[in-house]
Design a protein around this motif. Structure first.
Motif, mmCIF file in Angstrom:
data_model
loop_
_atom_site.group_PDB
_atom_site.id
_atom_site.type_symbol
_atom_site.label_atom_id
_atom_site.label_comp_id
_atom_site.label_asym_id
_atom_site.label_seq_id
_atom_site.Cartn_x
_atom_site.Cartn_y
_atom_site.Cartn_z
ATOM 1 N N GLY A 233 -1.672 11.149 -0.730
ATOM 2 C CA GLY A 233 -2.527 10.122 -0.150
ATOM 3 C C GLY A 233 -1.898 9.376 1.020
ATOM 4 O O GLY A 233 -2.567 8.588 1.681
ATOM 5 N N LEU A 234 -0.611 9.616 1.270
ATOM 6 C CA LEU A 234 0.056 8.975 2.411
ATOM 7 C C LEU A 234 -0.320 9.625 3.740
ATOM 8 O O LEU A 234 -0.012 9.082 4.800
ATOM 9 N N THR B 29 2.030 6.851 -6.917
ATOM 10 C CA THR B 29 0.895 7.344 -7.698
ATOM 11 C C THR B 29 0.239 8.599 -7.124
ATOM 12 O O THR B 29 -0.363 9.374 -7.863
ATOM 13 N N ASN B 30 0.324 8.796 -5.799
ATOM 14 C CA ASN B 30 -0.374 9.923 -5.161
ATOM 15 C C ASN B 30 0.222 10.165 -3.777
ATOM 16 O O ASN B 30 -0.372 9.789 -2.768
ATOM 17 N N ARG B 31 1.399 10.793 -3.724
ATOM 18 C CA ARG B 31 2.103 10.972 -2.445
ATOM 19 C C ARG B 31 1.253 11.647 -1.377
ATOM 20 O O ARG B 31 1.359 11.318 -0.208
ATOM 21 N N THR C 207 5.813 15.461 -0.694
ATOM 22 C CA THR C 207 5.254 16.025 -1.925
ATOM 23 C C THR C 207 6.149 17.113 -2.514
ATOM 24 O O THR C 207 5.958 17.494 -3.665
ATOM 25 N N HIS D 280 0.827 -1.211 0.000
ATOM 26 C CA HIS D 280 0.000 0.000 0.000
ATOM 27 C C HIS D 280 0.860 1.260 0.000
ATOM 28 O O HIS D 280 0.605 2.190 -0.776
ATOM 29 N N TYR D 281 1.879 1.303 0.850
ATOM 30 C CA TYR D 281 2.701 2.504 0.986
ATOM 31 C C TYR D 281 3.372 2.873 -0.333
ATOM 32 O O TYR D 281 3.269 4.018 -0.791
ATOM 33 N N TYR D 282 4.069 1.920 -0.941
ATOM 34 C CA TYR D 282 4.839 2.264 -2.142
ATOM 35 C C TYR D 282 3.959 2.475 -3.367
ATOM 36 O O TYR D 282 4.272 3.296 -4.223
ATOM 37 N N THR D 283 2.839 1.778 -3.461
ATOM 38 C CA THR D 283 1.889 2.043 -4.547
ATOM 39 C C THR D 283 1.347 3.460 -4.421
ATOM 40 O O THR D 283 1.275 4.214 -5.407
ATOM 41 N N THR D 284 0.996 3.852 -3.199
ATOM 42 C CA THR D 284 0.480 5.203 -2.962
ATOM 43 C C THR D 284 1.562 6.240 -3.200
ATOM 44 O O THR D 284 1.320 7.272 -3.840
ATOM 45 N N PHE D 285 2.781 5.999 -2.715
ATOM 46 C CA PHE D 285 3.885 6.945 -2.925
ATOM 47 C C PHE D 285 4.097 7.175 -4.421
ATOM 48 O O PHE D 285 4.268 8.312 -4.855
#
Length: 123
Positions: A24-25, A20-22, A53, A13-18
């Motif tokens: 969102g972390l 694609t949408n930082r 970001t 979850h963390y790296y997918t979010t980082f």
């Protein structure tokens, strides 16, 4: 609680979010959270996300090489150590990195990042 399952789900979850949408972390951190990024200490969710970001690249792709974890304390925390490669858009060579997370349980039976330490590995 299975630390391996928690750490795998968190890392995915963390790296997918980082990547694609930082921004969102933000919900993974709280005001007590601390990030040490290349030796710079940053505290609090808003400050951490502002740092992430504002990094000088827009697109990147993390490739995870290893994930190690340990249970941490009687409260159900989990230590997660990650190593891998960070490919920046337009760059020929990937950068090697290491990152450590201390995940802490919430009353809602999930986890937040209490501590996060990031370093690029220069050879």
């Amino acid at each position: 609680m299975d630390p391996d399952a928690v750490s795998k789900a968190f890392v995915d979850h963390y790296y997918t979010t980082f990547d694609t949408n930082r921004a969102g972390l933000a919900n993974l951190y709280q005001e007590s959270s601390m990030l040490t990024f290349e030796g710079q200490n940053i505290q609090g969710s808003a400050n951490i996300v502002a740092k992430l970001t504002s990094l000088p690249f827009q697109q990147c792709k993390h490739t995870i090489t290893t994930v190690d974890c340990q249970p941490s304390g009687s409260s159900g925390g989990v230590l997660v150590f990650v190593s891998g490669n960070l490919q920046l858009a337009g760059e020929q060579h990937a950068l090697k990195f290491s990152q450590m997370f201390h995940l802490w349980p919430t009353p809602q039976s999930s986890f937040y990042v209490l501590n996060d330490i990031f370093r690029l590995n220069y050879a």
